[in-house]
Write an enzyme that holds these catalytic residues in place. Sequence first.
Site, PDB file in Angstrom:
ATOM      1  N   ASP A 132       0.812  -1.209   0.000  1.00  0.00           N
ATOM      2  CA  ASP A 132       0.000   0.000   0.000  1.00  0.00           C
ATOM      3  C   ASP A 132       0.844   1.257   0.000  1.00  0.00           C
ATOM      4  OD1 ASP A 132       0.634  -0.866   2.715  1.00  0.00           O
ATOM      5  OD2 ASP A 132      -0.462   0.931   3.333  1.00  0.00           O
TER       6      ASP A 132
ATOM      7  N   MET B  76       3.820   1.352  -1.632  1.00  0.00           N
ATOM      8  CA  MET B  76       4.449   1.416  -2.947  1.00  0.00           C
ATOM      9  C   MET B  76       3.534   2.119  -3.950  1.00  0.00           C
ATOM     10  SD  MET B  76       6.090  -2.363  -3.359  1.00  0.00           S
ATOM     11  CE  MET B  76       7.105  -3.091  -2.079  1.00  0.00           C
ATOM     12  N   CYS B  77       2.241   1.975  -3.803  1.00  0.00           N
ATOM     13  CA  CYS B  77       1.272   2.615  -4.686  1.00  0.00           C
ATOM     14  C   CYS B  77       0.665   3.814  -3.969  1.00  0.00           C
ATOM     15  CB  CYS B  77       0.170   1.642  -5.087  1.00  0.00           C
ATOM     16  SG  CYS B  77       0.766   0.193  -5.950  1.00  0.00           S
ATOM     17  N   THR B  78       0.459   4.882  -4.720  1.00  0.00           N
ATOM     18  CA  THR B  78      -0.180   6.049  -4.137  1.00  0.00           C
ATOM     19  C   THR B  78      -1.666   5.766  -4.027  1.00  0.00           C
ATOM     20  OG1 THR B  78       1.464   7.442  -5.201  1.00  0.00           O
ATOM     21  CG2 THR B  78      -0.486   8.541  -4.350  1.00  0.00           C
ATOM     22  N   VAL B  79      -2.127   5.507  -2.825  1.00  0.00           N
ATOM     23  CA  VAL B  79      -3.526   5.132  -2.611  1.00  0.00           C
ATOM     24  C   VAL B  79      -4.338   6.416  -2.425  1.00  0.00           C
ATOM     25  CG1 VAL B  79      -5.126   3.821  -1.199  1.00  0.00           C
ATOM     26  CG2 VAL B  79      -2.790   2.976  -1.553  1.00  0.00           C
TER      27      VAL B  79
END
Length: 676
Positions: free
Chosen positions: A534, A536-539
């Site tokens: 979570d 690593m990805c821009t949530v």
Amino acid sequence: MPILQFAPFSSVVSPAFWHKLTDLKIDVLRLDDAPVGISGSYGPGRSVHDRETGQDIVMNASFSVDGESFAGGADTAAGQHGATRTVYATGSFKNFNTIEEFKNADKNKLFNDEAQEIWQSIVASRSAKQLTRFFLISYADLKKYKYYYWFAFPAFVSKPAWEIEADGWKNVRTVFSADQLASIDGQVHADRQFFVVSKQGKVGAIEEYEAFFASVPAHERIVGFIDPSADPVNPGWPLRNLLAYLRALYPAHTTSVQVLRWRDLTSSQLGTVSLPAPLPSTTTDRPSAVGWERNPQGKLGARVADLAPMMDPTRLAAQAVDLNLKLMRWRILPALDLEKVSGARCLLLGAGTLGCYVARSLMGWGVRTITLVDSSRVSFSNPVRQPLFEFEDCLDGGKPKAECAAERLKKIYPGINATGHTLSIPMPGHPISPTNPTALAEAKASVRKLEELVESHDAVFLLMDSRESRWLPTVLGASRGKIVINAALGFDTFLVMRHGVRARDVKEGGRRLGCYYCNDIVAPSDSLTDRTLDQMCTVTRPGLAPIAAATAVELLTSILQHPEGNHASPPAPNSDLHPTQSYAEQGESVLGVVPHQIRGFLAQFRNLNLVGDGFGRCTGCSEAVLEAYEKDGFGMLLEAFNDQGYLERLSGLDELAKEGEAALEAVEWDEEADDF
């Protein structure tokens, strides 16, 4: 005797005329439908001998307008071409705003006004310069590139009608010698489209009629004109108004007129035209006039020029993409300087969700130079959130994001100057071993490339997904005085800010605004290692990125429109403008305020405008950091990458920490504890 009939003008409109009208309509005329001056031209008619049939093919000259027709009057155009046979005529042009206005216009009144203009030039000024005056009305459908138009060439009707004598038109070689013809040919040019001629071959302007023929009997007087008609029987349309001119000014001597139809040395003709007796009494009342051009079907009606099928699609796009912007300028913001925006060279560091949306918004504002930088490839999760990518871009390991995004921009609009660079930006907290020559060389090359890119662009957008990756571009942008726009996303919040100018460049009485790192009391460090999925990805909420990206682009355009540029003072936090004053009156951009920071809260559908002062010990924009970089270059950067404490020592943050600890130690704490 046969009634004298005239060959009407046939108009030809160059596509360049419509392209010029498109620019004129959008940039100058806008909703103004008042007539404007225009010029057109025609030349002498000619005939071509057909070897197969042995007959002469008549080729009447067309009346043409082109892209230069709006540039000036007939005198200016004629002067630029010297002593040519091309005749330049003045006229007026009226463009209607809707097709209904074009269809329902009072065309009789428009025509009569033009005819009156010609008549007044005859009776009041005794001038022949308006005898070939013309009129053009149009409606330009700029979205479909269709142009509806109708020419009128007002010519006065003679009552009774002129007649041509029985022997008709004779070749001039039967009347003048070769030397006389050569003399006439050398004296006839655009400035003398109507002229007087002596039997000896001397030529004068038609306005000199009385003095030129002072001692010449009426039957020996010859008037001439450059004839656009090559028809051996019917002279060209300009003769109608020449005869009306002579009858109005010299009625006693012009019941019978010798007319020279000048085309060239071999095909010009001479004939005598006359009016039957008895003649009506002379009057200065304007005769009736005719002259609306017939369409290809032979009917009195408008024509249409459809340029779309013949235009290069790229050129069509070039004219269409900025239409909304130009309409915005002339309908709402006349002071909007679109050239400042279109000429801005924008560097986008990050070609992910923010980068894609920023690029699209920049194109919408007319920016034509966009450079994207990214180190990653397109993955299967990207296309649904990043609008410059498609499913095919994810195959075979994925295309490089920056290059792929640039190519997609060119597909959207081929006129864009878009380039992509796969580049990994060195970052503090991510060491580069001096003993690893390959890694060191790659870092040097990356820094050099990034320095070149920042130097060659006007605005830098920081759109990366980590905090430390923004440090090096922040330093480079501040050092080179570039506009730096930072955009960062949370789950349902965003930050968009412009970095302030460096301390030494702040104008007297100005306020130094902070950069992305000015609120930090620690140097940027490694935030990427050991991140969970979570992280690593821009949530974020899906709608957040386009809102933040659009806000970043709008902030740039407001900066570019402000007279102070990036030195513009921000408004006080959440202040309201005075309702009765314009933005310009309050010292703002024509687009409104130029905030320092915009913090958006999607859950509340609310934005806050905040202001943050520059920090003298900032690790990104302080003079200590910038001067060290400008002095030592890559050596200084390498220390920042490898030594976590270097930037804190350089900027003075370590001393600040010590001062804070000392202050805490100096506080006398109440150590008495409550009894429980």
